[in-house]
Design a protein around this motif. Structure first.
Motif, PDB file in Angstrom:
ATOM      1  N   UNK A 319     -23.073  54.156 -32.759  1.00 56.21           N
ATOM      2  CA  UNK A 319     -24.561  54.186 -31.613  1.00 56.21           C
ATOM      3  C   UNK A 319     -25.407  52.682 -32.471  1.00 56.21           C
ATOM      4  N   UNK A 320     -25.330  51.741 -31.296  1.00 54.40           N
ATOM      5  CA  UNK A 320     -26.296  50.479 -32.065  1.00 54.40           C
ATOM      6  C   UNK A 320     -27.958  50.859 -31.115  1.00 54.40           C
ATOM      7  N   UNK A 321     -28.584  49.780 -31.660  1.00 56.07           N
ATOM      8  CA  UNK A 321     -30.550  50.222 -31.148  1.00 56.07           C
ATOM      9  C   UNK A 321     -30.873  49.233 -30.737  1.00 56.07           C
ATOM     10  N   UNK A 322     -31.437  49.407 -30.266  1.00 53.75           N
ATOM     11  CA  UNK A 322     -32.689  47.893 -29.503  1.00 53.75           C
ATOM     12  C   UNK A 322     -34.093  48.521 -29.542  1.00 53.75           C
ATOM     13  N   UNK A 323     -34.629  47.734 -29.894  1.00 49.47           N
ATOM     14  CA  UNK A 323     -36.130  48.051 -29.117  1.00 49.47           C
ATOM     15  C   UNK A 323     -36.440  46.559 -28.836  1.00 49.47           C
ATOM     16  N   UNK A 324     -37.138  47.130 -27.614  1.00 54.62           N
ATOM     17  CA  UNK A 324     -37.813  45.541 -26.550  1.00 54.62           C
ATOM     18  C   UNK A 324     -39.107  46.173 -26.734  1.00 54.62           C
ATOM     19  N   UNK A 325     -40.085  44.880 -26.857  1.00 55.15           N
ATOM     20  CA  UNK A 325     -41.500  45.175 -26.997  1.00 55.15           C
ATOM     21  C   UNK A 325     -41.651  44.526 -25.387  1.00 55.15           C
ATOM     22  N   UNK A 326     -42.752  45.299 -24.348  1.00 55.37           N
ATOM     23  CA  UNK A 326     -43.190  45.046 -23.429  1.00 55.37           C
ATOM     24  C   UNK A 326     -44.423  45.039 -23.122  1.00 55.37           C
ATOM     25  N   UNK A 327     -45.363  44.322 -22.189  1.00 53.13           N
ATOM     26  CA  UNK A 327     -46.802  44.423 -21.529  1.00 53.13           C
ATOM     27  C   UNK A 327     -47.189  45.773 -20.994  1.00 53.13           C
ATOM     28  N   UNK A 328     -48.360  46.157 -20.889  1.00 48.54           N
ATOM     29  CA  UNK A 328     -48.986  47.398 -20.681  1.00 48.54           C
ATOM     30  C   UNK A 328     -47.867  47.356 -18.749  1.00 48.54           C
ATOM     31  N   UNK A 430     -32.506  55.506 -23.304  1.00 48.91           N
ATOM     32  CA  UNK A 430     -33.401  54.591 -22.793  1.00 48.91           C
ATOM     33  C   UNK A 430     -34.554  55.378 -22.978  1.00 48.91           C
ATOM     34  N   UNK A 431     -35.199  55.110 -23.870  1.00 51.73           N
ATOM     35  CA  UNK A 431     -36.654  56.027 -24.283  1.00 51.73           C
ATOM     36  C   UNK A 431     -37.183  55.193 -23.382  1.00 51.73           C
ATOM     37  N   UNK A 432     -38.600  55.547 -22.383  1.00 52.46           N
ATOM     38  CA  UNK A 432     -39.672  54.865 -22.147  1.00 52.46           C
ATOM     39  C   UNK A 432     -40.608  55.081 -23.133  1.00 52.46           C
ATOM     40  N   UNK A 433     -40.836  53.722 -23.836  1.00 57.24           N
ATOM     41  CA  UNK A 433     -41.967  54.485 -25.040  1.00 57.24           C
ATOM     42  C   UNK A 433     -42.120  55.379 -26.306  1.00 57.24           C
ATOM     43  N   UNK A 434     -42.648  56.192 -27.134  1.00 54.76           N
ATOM     44  CA  UNK A 434     -42.231  56.858 -27.885  1.00 54.76           C
ATOM     45  C   UNK A 434     -41.944  58.103 -27.846  1.00 54.76           C
ATOM     46  N   UNK A 458     -31.534  52.274 -26.086  1.00 53.99           N
ATOM     47  CA  UNK A 458     -32.466  51.352 -26.263  1.00 53.99           C
ATOM     48  C   UNK A 458     -33.989  51.819 -26.301  1.00 53.99           C
ATOM     49  N   UNK A 459     -34.963  51.619 -27.137  1.00 51.18           N
ATOM     50  CA  UNK A 459     -36.131  52.173 -26.341  1.00 51.18           C
ATOM     51  C   UNK A 459     -37.182  50.803 -26.037  1.00 51.18           C
ATOM     52  N   UNK A 460     -37.915  50.949 -25.067  1.00 51.80           N
ATOM     53  CA  UNK A 460     -38.561  49.966 -24.661  1.00 51.80           C
ATOM     54  C   UNK A 460     -40.382  50.665 -25.331  1.00 51.80           C
ATOM     55  N   UNK A 461     -41.532  49.813 -25.829  1.00 53.13           N
ATOM     56  CA  UNK A 461     -42.618  50.050 -26.543  1.00 53.13           C
ATOM     57  C   UNK A 461     -43.315  48.964 -25.995  1.00 53.13           C
ATOM     58  N   UNK A 462     -44.246  48.980 -25.831  1.00 53.45           N
ATOM     59  CA  UNK A 462     -46.171  48.647 -25.599  1.00 53.45           C
ATOM     60  C   UNK A 462     -47.048  49.101 -26.401  1.00 53.45           C
ATOM     61  N   UNK A 463     -47.448  48.117 -27.657  1.00 57.06           N
ATOM     62  CA  UNK A 463     -48.126  48.318 -28.739  1.00 57.06           C
ATOM     63  C   UNK A 463     -49.487  47.343 -28.659  1.00 57.06           C
TER      64      UNK A 463
END
Length: 635
Positions: A319-328, A430-434, A458-463
């Motif tokens: 398993x490999x993990x990726x986190x990508x930040x995104x806007x609102x 893929x996870x949308x948010x936390x 993958x996890x797509x994150x907006x903080x």
């Protein structure tokens, strides 16, 4: 090769010879198989030799596990022609090519099995086709064979279900497997059936359970709250319940978004109703991801007594993990572009935070299907808005089956899909948010790569405000104060930490709110008298709040949920108590929850956020998994 198209008939004849010998308690038999006309004398001799050589190997394994096996009976004659042999004990079989051999009865109370690694490996090869055990499996199986409680922590896909399945095949009596998800029950029953293990039931086969005809029965935790199942369990216990296994035990402790109250006391109920002439059965807890604190809370909630801890490394190199930040509001646009460019044909899972709404699984599936021409399905626990529960149950089962069998490339789902379901072909999650916690993320991400091949999580994150998000998720912060601050956030500042806390609030509405609900329930119940059944119905009150209050009373030892009916609960009083005392005891239980469990669940969410915001999430996530496994192995 010699039998050609008669191979299946030859194997069936060999199996019928073995069953006849086992029923008669002997290791050898004579037969008139050649006279039945389907096989020559040489072929019949070869089939019989193969059957009894294989049976002799199996009996050696059984003797290693059960040294006190009774002596064998005298010679047996197995007739395929219907003609007896004078002076012999005879068993008659229809023919080598017709009919199915009836299974052996499930054994009840016999001498306890002992653990023999060589015998266990032989059965592993025979029943499941594996050459060797994985780390942690043998110690867990040995604990169950010895009648000890066990807590098992193995990585997702590392063979937790094999432990209780193999132990159930070895031990006399029926094993009760508590599974939170119906999808898992179907998946595991189908897998066992493909391996020839058919004495496996679920909630619809409680008559078979009562009659002692099952090796395993899979049930949801709510079944312990029905009179029919309890009666069947008591009847089966008169023969023997070999053990009770609670799968996905990390779900026992947190009052999360999809938590079910029946999980809280399933261990105590299982011991009470499954005890028989052989005593109380051992209880085992299984999980794929848990911190030391969470596993300890689960073991305590289930009432495990000095459990054998079986743990192994949780890190999975595939398993490999990726986190990508995104806007609102950019989660779905980013996902659609990424799928179109990199992973159109999956196969993969998208975990959504809700059923309906902007990031809901239903809407996302439609956008992928119609907007991007991606072969996508949908699976959620509850029905979407506007759809009947019965219709949705059929539709989601069909779409899950289509995904598992390769007719769909992507499945948009909530956390209701995944735990324990074997998805060996998934290359992406893929996870949308936390998600709701660090452990929850690892559980769901672990659906990928179960065939040992490389996969991406993958996890797509907006903080919007990292400092604020970390403070909110700190266990040192007072939960009620954090919630009041969250409520004041303007729409433009609402990010994934804000949304995650909203889901967290569903499970932990606040100590004052819970205390008020418990006091209302206590007043409605009136004085408690031991052994009295009380019906609790509060029209107009949120069902989750009533369930939560009743569970707090049960945790305090005041009542037991006896039966759950639509719109009401039937409670059995366990103590004599007045309403004021009941409310005070519930308040003490609630305060303990908010001092420990609530803070621990929020801290776990904070750990997940820290990993996502780290400089190198690809390295941070595997390291966190490694630490979880090491903390359990050392405890």
């Amino acid at each position: 090769a010699v039998l050609g198209d008669r191979l299946q008939a030859g194997l069936r004849a060999a199996h019928q010879l073995q069953l006849a010998a086992l029923r008669a308690g002997c290791g050898q038999a004579r037969t008139d198989l050649a006279a039945a006309g389907l096989f020559s004398g040489e072929e019949a001799q070869a089939i019989a030799g193969l059957a009894f050589e294989d049976l002799a190997r199996l009996r050696r394994v059984v003797r290693a596990l059960y040294p006190a096996e009774p002596a064998e009976a005298g010679p047996l004659f197995v007739s395929f022609t219907g003609q007896p042999r004078p002076g012999w004990d005879c068993v008659f079989v229809e023919s080598a090519g017709d009919g199915e051999a009836a299974p052996l009865p499930v054994p009840s109370c016999v001498a306890a099995a002992r653990s023999c690694p060589e015998a266990l490996r032989a059965l592993l090869r025979r029943a499941f086709g594996h050459e060797a055990f994985r780390q942690g499996q043998v110690s867990a199986i040995s604990a169950l064979l010895a009648g000890r409680d066990a807590a098992v922590l193995l990585a997702t896909g590392a063979g937790k279900s094999l432990i209780f399945q193999l132990a159930a095949l070895i031990l006399p009596g029926t094993a009760v497997i508590v599974e939170p998800l119906l999808a898992v029950i179907k998946d595991q029953r189908d897998a066992l059936a493909r391996r020839g293990v058919t004495a496996v039931g679920s909630a619809s086969e409680i008559d078979e359970l009562a009659a002692g005809r099952l090796l395993l029965i899979y049930v949801s935790p709510e079944r312990f709250e029905t009179r029919a199942f309890r009666a069947a369990l008591r009847a089966a216990a008169e023969r023997r319940i070999s053990f009770v296994a609670i799968d996905e035990a990390h779900c026992v402790t947190p009052w999360g978004n999809d938590f079910r109250p029946a999980l809280l006391s399933v261990g105590r109920r299982a011991r009470r109703w499954a005890a028989g002439p052989c005593g109380e059965p051992p209880v085992a807890a299984f999980t794929g991801t848990a911190s030391r604190e969470q596993l300890a809370l689960a073991a305590a909630a289930l009432g495990l007594v000095k459990p054998e801890i079986s743990a192994a490394r949780l890190a999975r190199p595939e398993l490999s993990f990726e986190v990508e930040r995104c806007g609102a509001g950019a989660h779905k646009a980013l996902l659609r572009r990424w799928i179109a460019q990199r992973a159109r044909f999956g196969p993969g899972l998208v975990f959504c935070p809700s059923v309906d709404g902007r990031l809901g699984a239903v809407r996302l599936r439609d956008e992928l299907l119609w907007g991007e021409n991606v072969a996508a399905g949908c699976f959620t626990g509850r029905a979407p808005e506007g759809e009947a529960a019965e219709t949705w149950a059929q539709r989601k089962a069909q779409q899950a089956g289509d995904f598992l069998e390769g007719r769909l490339d992507w499945l948009c789902c909530t956390r209701a899909f995944g735990l324990g379901v074997d998805v060996p072909r998934a290359r992406w999650t893929v996870h949308l948010g936390l998600p709701d916690s660090l452990e929850g993320f690892f559980q769901e991400a672990g659906r990928a790569g179960r065939d040992g091949r490389s996969a991406v999580c993958r996890l797509l994150l907006h903080i919007d405000d990292e400092r604020r998000a970390r403070r909110w998720l700190s266990p040192l912060e007072d939960w009620d104060r954090v919630w009041r601050e969250r409520e004041r956030v303007a729409p433009r500042g609402r990010d994934d930490a804000w949304a995650a806390l909203g889901l967290h609030r569903r499970g932990y509405p606040g100590s004052a709110s819970e205390a008020a609900d418990a006091a209302l329930v206590a007043a409605r119940l009136g004085p408690l008298r031991v052994g009295r059944l009380l019906t609790l119905s509060l029209p107009g009150q949120a069902p989750a709040a009533v369930d939560r209050a009743a569970s707090r009373l049960e945790t305090a030892g005041l009542v037991e949920v006896w039966e759950r009916r639509p719109g009401r609960l039937v409670l059995l009083a366990r103590q004599d108590a007045e309403p004021a005392y009941v409310a005070e005891a519930a308040r003490a239980s609630i305060d303990q929850v908010y001092a420990t469990i609530e803070r621990a669940r929020r801290a776990s969410l904070g750990q997940l956020l820290d990993l996502c915001l780290s400089a190198n999430p690809a390295a941070a996530f595997p390291a966190a998994l490694e630490r979880l496994g090491e903390s359990q192995a050392d405890s």
